[in-house]
Design a protein around this motif. Structure first.
Motif, PDB file in Angstrom:
ATOM      1  N   PRO A  29      27.048   7.777 -40.686  1.00 60.07           N
ATOM      2  CA  PRO A  29      28.280   8.115 -40.742  1.00 60.07           C
ATOM      3  C   PRO A  29      28.919   8.288 -39.500  1.00 60.07           C
ATOM      4  N   SER A  30      30.128   7.618 -39.128  1.00 60.27           N
ATOM      5  CA  SER A  30      30.730   7.641 -37.701  1.00 60.27           C
ATOM      6  C   SER A  30      32.103   8.331 -37.652  1.00 60.27           C
ATOM      7  N   ALA A  31      32.752   8.676 -38.551  1.00 60.46           N
ATOM      8  CA  ALA A  31      33.760   9.741 -38.484  1.00 60.46           C
ATOM      9  C   ALA A  31      34.049  10.193 -39.701  1.00 60.46           C
ATOM     10  N   GLY A  32      34.892  11.124 -39.740  1.00 57.30           N
ATOM     11  CA  GLY A  32      35.249  11.872 -41.206  1.00 57.30           C
ATOM     12  C   GLY A  32      34.430  12.774 -41.735  1.00 57.30           C
ATOM     13  N   SER A  33      33.250  13.313 -41.198  1.00 56.63           N
ATOM     14  CA  SER A  33      32.700  14.239 -42.084  1.00 56.63           C
ATOM     15  C   SER A  33      33.254  15.816 -41.929  1.00 56.63           C
ATOM     16  N   SER A  34      32.703  16.554 -42.913  1.00 55.90           N
ATOM     17  CA  SER A  34      33.014  18.080 -42.834  1.00 55.90           C
ATOM     18  C   SER A  34      34.419  18.507 -42.534  1.00 55.90           C
ATOM     19  N   GLN A  35      35.282  17.994 -43.283  1.00 57.53           N
ATOM     20  CA  GLN A  35      36.828  18.125 -43.088  1.00 57.53           C
ATOM     21  C   GLN A  35      37.344  19.114 -44.069  1.00 57.53           C
ATOM     22  N   THR A  36      38.329  19.741 -43.556  1.00 59.44           N
ATOM     23  CA  THR A  36      38.975  20.630 -44.579  1.00 59.44           C
ATOM     24  C   THR A  36      40.476  20.324 -44.749  1.00 59.44           C
ATOM     25  N   ALA A  37      40.766  20.109 -46.338  1.00 59.10           N
ATOM     26  CA  ALA A  37      42.178  19.604 -46.153  1.00 59.10           C
ATOM     27  C   ALA A  37      42.792  20.308 -47.455  1.00 59.10           C
ATOM     28  N   THR A  38      44.151  20.386 -47.991  1.00 61.11           N
ATOM     29  CA  THR A  38      44.735  21.144 -48.666  1.00 61.11           C
ATOM     30  C   THR A  38      44.371  20.395 -50.188  1.00 61.11           C
ATOM     31  N   ALA A  39      44.136  20.996 -51.053  1.00 60.45           N
ATOM     32  CA  ALA A  39      43.951  20.525 -52.471  1.00 60.45           C
ATOM     33  C   ALA A  39      44.892  19.636 -52.950  1.00 60.45           C
ATOM     34  N   GLY A  95      40.766  16.511 -54.794  1.00 57.05           N
ATOM     35  CA  GLY A  95      40.870  17.166 -55.765  1.00 57.05           C
ATOM     36  C   GLY A  95      41.959  18.053 -56.000  1.00 57.05           C
ATOM     37  N   THR A  96      42.542  18.299 -57.188  1.00 54.74           N
ATOM     38  CA  THR A  96      43.748  19.388 -57.089  1.00 54.74           C
ATOM     39  C   THR A  96      43.088  20.624 -57.361  1.00 54.74           C
ATOM     40  N   VAL A  97      41.744  20.785 -57.654  1.00 56.07           N
ATOM     41  CA  VAL A  97      41.193  22.134 -57.673  1.00 56.07           C
ATOM     42  C   VAL A  97      40.408  22.570 -56.351  1.00 56.07           C
ATOM     43  N   ALA A  98      40.736  23.546 -55.888  1.00 54.35           N
ATOM     44  CA  ALA A  98      40.232  24.079 -54.507  1.00 54.35           C
ATOM     45  C   ALA A  98      38.569  24.172 -54.470  1.00 54.35           C
ATOM     46  N   GLY A  99      37.837  23.563 -53.611  1.00 55.80           N
ATOM     47  CA  GLY A  99      36.379  23.643 -53.543  1.00 55.80           C
ATOM     48  C   GLY A  99      35.762  22.456 -52.867  1.00 55.80           C
ATOM     49  N   THR A 100      34.748  22.142 -52.935  1.00 58.43           N
ATOM     50  CA  THR A 100      33.811  21.039 -52.292  1.00 58.43           C
ATOM     51  C   THR A 100      34.261  19.504 -52.883  1.00 58.43           C
ATOM     52  N   ASN A 101      34.384  18.725 -52.265  1.00 61.21           N
ATOM     53  CA  ASN A 101      34.798  17.260 -52.375  1.00 61.21           C
ATOM     54  C   ASN A 101      33.633  16.485 -51.805  1.00 61.21           C
ATOM     55  N   SER A 102      33.250  15.294 -52.644  1.00 66.33           N
ATOM     56  CA  SER A 102      32.126  14.384 -51.936  1.00 66.33           C
ATOM     57  C   SER A 102      32.751  12.948 -52.177  1.00 66.33           C
ATOM     58  N   LEU A 103      32.031  12.513 -51.339  1.00 70.82           N
ATOM     59  CA  LEU A 103      32.443  10.918 -51.336  1.00 70.82           C
ATOM     60  C   LEU A 103      31.102  10.146 -50.833  1.00 70.82           C
ATOM     61  N   THR A 104      30.879   9.136 -51.509  1.00 71.91           N
ATOM     62  CA  THR A 104      29.864   8.248 -50.794  1.00 71.91           C
ATOM     63  C   THR A 104      30.343   7.008 -50.077  1.00 71.91           C
ATOM     64  N   ALA A 105      29.364   6.488 -49.232  1.00 73.26           N
ATOM     65  CA  ALA A 105      29.429   4.925 -48.596  1.00 73.26           C
ATOM     66  C   ALA A 105      28.218   4.288 -49.085  1.00 73.26           C
ATOM     67  N   SER A 106      28.407   2.935 -49.555  1.00 70.36           N
ATOM     68  CA  SER A 106      26.991   2.463 -50.021  1.00 70.36           C
ATOM     69  C   SER A 106      27.071   0.913 -49.786  1.00 70.36           C
ATOM     70  N   VAL A 107      26.189   0.225 -49.617  1.00 74.40           N
ATOM     71  CA  VAL A 107      26.334  -1.322 -49.786  1.00 74.40           C
ATOM     72  C   VAL A 107      25.706  -1.850 -50.813  1.00 74.40           C
ATOM     73  N   PRO A 108      26.534  -2.319 -51.808  1.00 76.13           N
ATOM     74  CA  PRO A 108      25.977  -2.811 -53.118  1.00 76.13           C
ATOM     75  C   PRO A 108      24.776  -3.676 -52.972  1.00 76.13           C
TER      76      PRO A 108
END
Length: 268
Positions: A29-39, A95-108
């Motif tokens: 990871p180079s940027a954008g980890s562990s952020q907080t945003a409005t649902a 997502g519209t529900v408050a809580g943890t969101n997860s995103l992956t980055a991969s090389v197919p």
């Protein structure tokens, strides 16, 4: 005539062969980890990764970004690394529900371990106020209600909003209230401290208001009914000090009026 000999050693026939190691891709990871945003809204910094091959930045590598938890969506889900080995997703919306969101980055089609980004989606601004308890009660006039009126404050996606001040105010029937400006708790609920009904039997109302415009259910009105309490006074109203013929029915029947401590008439 001179014959020239050829040294077989120069032909390379006796030399050995060498093999280059297979390139090894890695993501970080180079940027954008562990952020907080409005649902329901995008994070401020679009997540990005750096791809290396044998510890050197690798250009031209396709990186796929995918939502794996919390709902939400991305734009620019496929990106190609630049000369610095960097690739960035277009945007990431919670997502519209408050809580943890997860995103992956991969090389197919690669054995490189994927990178996972996590972000916390939190409730947005107050959008709805609704009554949760304490409405439609009946109690003796002048007494404190058994159940304290309470409201739930939610955002546009029905997530509970904490820390919002709710102002309660008597709107009808007299009486008094306490704890008039509570803040919503983590579950979005704020309760009035207490409500003593007015001394006169009848309807009593209190409003609950949240500051702001365009809020559904704002203000919310609680309506309670005050009724006469136990008999406190008995008053003669008719049939006293009459004169009549012995053995005859009096012209006016004796009657009394029953009232509670505040003068409200008590039936039956």
């Amino acid at each position: 005539v001179v014959a020239l000999g050829v040294n077989s050693a120069c032909s390379g026939g006796g030399g050995g062969s060498s093999t280059s190691p297979a390139p090894t891709l890695a993501l970080a990871p180079s940027a954008g980890s562990s952020q907080t945003a409005t649902a329901g809204h995008a994070v401020a910094i679009a997540p990005s990764v750096t791809v290396t091959s044998n510890s050197q930045p690798k250009a031209g590598v396709t990186v796929a970004f995918a939502v794996v938890g919390g709902g939400g969506s991305v734009t620019g889900a496929t990106a190609t690394t630049d000369a610095n080995g960097s690739a960035q997703v277009g945007s990431w919306t919670m997502g519209t529900v408050a809580g943890t969101n997860s995103l992956t980055a991969s090389v197919p089609s690669s054995t490189a371990a994927p990178v996972t980004f996590s972000a916390l989606g939190v409730a947005g601004a107050a959008a709805t106020v609704s009554k949760t308890s304490g409405d439609g009660q009946t109690s003796a006039a002048g007494l404190t209600l058994a159940t304290k009126p309470a409201v739930l404050v939610t955002d546009q996606y029905s997530n509970a909003v904490s820390g919002v001040t709710v102002t309660f105010a008597v709107a009808g029937g007299g009486g008094s209230i306490s704890g008039t400006t509570p803040a919503t708790s983590t579950n979005g609920v704020a309760a009035l401290g207490g409500w003593t009904l007015g001394n006169v039997a009848g309807s009593n109302t209190v409003t609950a208001t949240v500051a702001g415009t365009g809020i559904t259910g704002n203000p919310s009105t609680f309506t309670e009914t005050g009724v006469a309490g136990p008999v406190a006074t008995v008053t003669k109203v008719a049939g006293d000090n009459l004169a009549g013929v012995a053995g005859s029915l009096l012209a006016t029947s004796p009657a009394v009026r029953l009232a509670d401590q505040f003068g409200n008439l008590v039936a039956n």
